[in-house]
Design a protein around this motif. Structure first.
Motif: not given
Length: 331
Positions: A109, A174, A152, A236, A96, A111, A183, A177, A212, A191, A180
């Motif tokens: 990374s 998250v 995850r 993930l 990651g 999803p 996602m 990143n 997560e 997020a 993420y």
């Protein structure tokens, strides 16, 4: 003339004696420093310490690796740089945070890039995994084997997540990143990148609704005490490497390289088995504490919502589209 000849003979004899003396000295052991973020007893730690012990034994002390646990030699970004420049000799890195250094690893990374942990093993242990190893080698990291870090999943304080609609409006922590963040936003959630150590209190006070992670982290962090709904999105599945500094690797004889490679693969096999056992133990602990765990029978609605995430990633990284397609079509 005689004196000169005598002196030459004396010098030659002394040189030979010195050389023979040097040959009779034991080979000095090469002390290797290894980075590990995990504590004692963790599957990765157990595997790394077994690797170090077996390498020392099989090389008859020519290499004496020592594992430094709990991230005492720095955080992962620092350790990556230290290993790349040879200040550290080996490490267990999650892919990651590797993305800023090795762009290809950002693919890992994405999803739902893997359908299952078995699928990840198949990919990383094969030809596609070698492509990632080659990319790491270009950055002075020799990846000898691949570790697990589990799947995850989402957990929260409010309700089970059965469909993407159940994520809407939830504030989800998250890792830092962009992928993420995208996602969770694609699922309709908010997020929130946040330091891991701040998550428990944020869940407790309502700053966060959820986060997560995998079973062992969910349990060992005590997040299960405040987030009682764990939903198996398994969005993930990010592999980790047992990596050797390129300088350290190239300093070895072919014989010792083979030993180190063999023991790295054995360490991976050990870590994967310990991870399965540890995950099951963590699952039982959180179940006993009253956490509600739900399977998601059909993940297709979640996966379909990731297509814009993939499209944006491919637009920025067109050279990686073929690699993505190879992984997604390999199962």
């Amino acid at each position: 003339m005689q004196t000169t000849t005598f002196m030459k003979k004396t010098v030659c004899a002394a040189a030979v004696a010195a050389a023979m003396g040097a040959m009779s000295l034991p080979v000095q052991a090469e002390g290797w420093r290894g980075w590990n973020i995990h504590p004692e007893g963790y599957p990765n730690t157990e595997a790394l310490e077994a690797f170090a012990e077996r390498v020392a034994e099989r090389t008859e002390g020519r290499i004496e690796p020592q594992v430094y646990n709990n991230g005492v030699l720095g955080d992962q970004p620092d350790a990556i740089e230290q290993t790349r420049n040879g200040a550290l000799d080996f490490a267990n890195f999650n892919m990651g945070p590797m993305g800023p250094i090795v762009n290809e690893t950002n693919v890992l990374s994405l999803p739902f890039i893997f359908d299952s942990i078995d699928h990840m093993h198949e990919v990383m242990d094969g030809e596609i995994g070698q492509q990632f190893a080659d990319a790491l080698a270009d950055k002075n990291l020799i990846a000898l084997s691949w570790f697990d870090s589990g799947a995850r999943s989402l957990y929260n304080t409010s309700h089970p997540i059965e469909t993407p609609e159940d994520v809407e409006g939830l504030k989800i922590r998250v890792m830092n990143n962009d992928l993420y963040v995208e996602m969770i936003e694609a699922l309709g959630g908010n997020a929130t990148p946040m330091a891991y150590g701040e998550v428990f209190q944020s869940l407790k006070t309502g700053v966060l609704d959820g986060a997560e992670n995998n079973y062992p982290s969910f349990e060992s962090s005590n997040h299960y005490e405040v987030a009682e709904y764990y939903s198996l999105t398994e969005h993930l599945i990010i592999p980790e490497c047992l990596c050797i500094a390129k300088a350290s690797w190239e300093s070895l004889s072919e014989e010792d390289q083979e030993i180190v490679r063999e023991e790295a693969i054995k360490a991976s096999e050990m870590q994967r088995q310990l991870w399965v056992e540890g995950s099951q133990e963590s699952r039982e602990i959180v179940l006993d504490a009253g956490v509600e765990i739900n399977e998601i029978e059909d993940k297709t609605p979640f996966q379909d919502l990731m297509e814009p995430v993939y499209a944006g990633f491919i637009e920025e990284n067109p050279d990686l589209e073929e690699l993505i397609d190879a992984i997604r079509s390999s199962n």
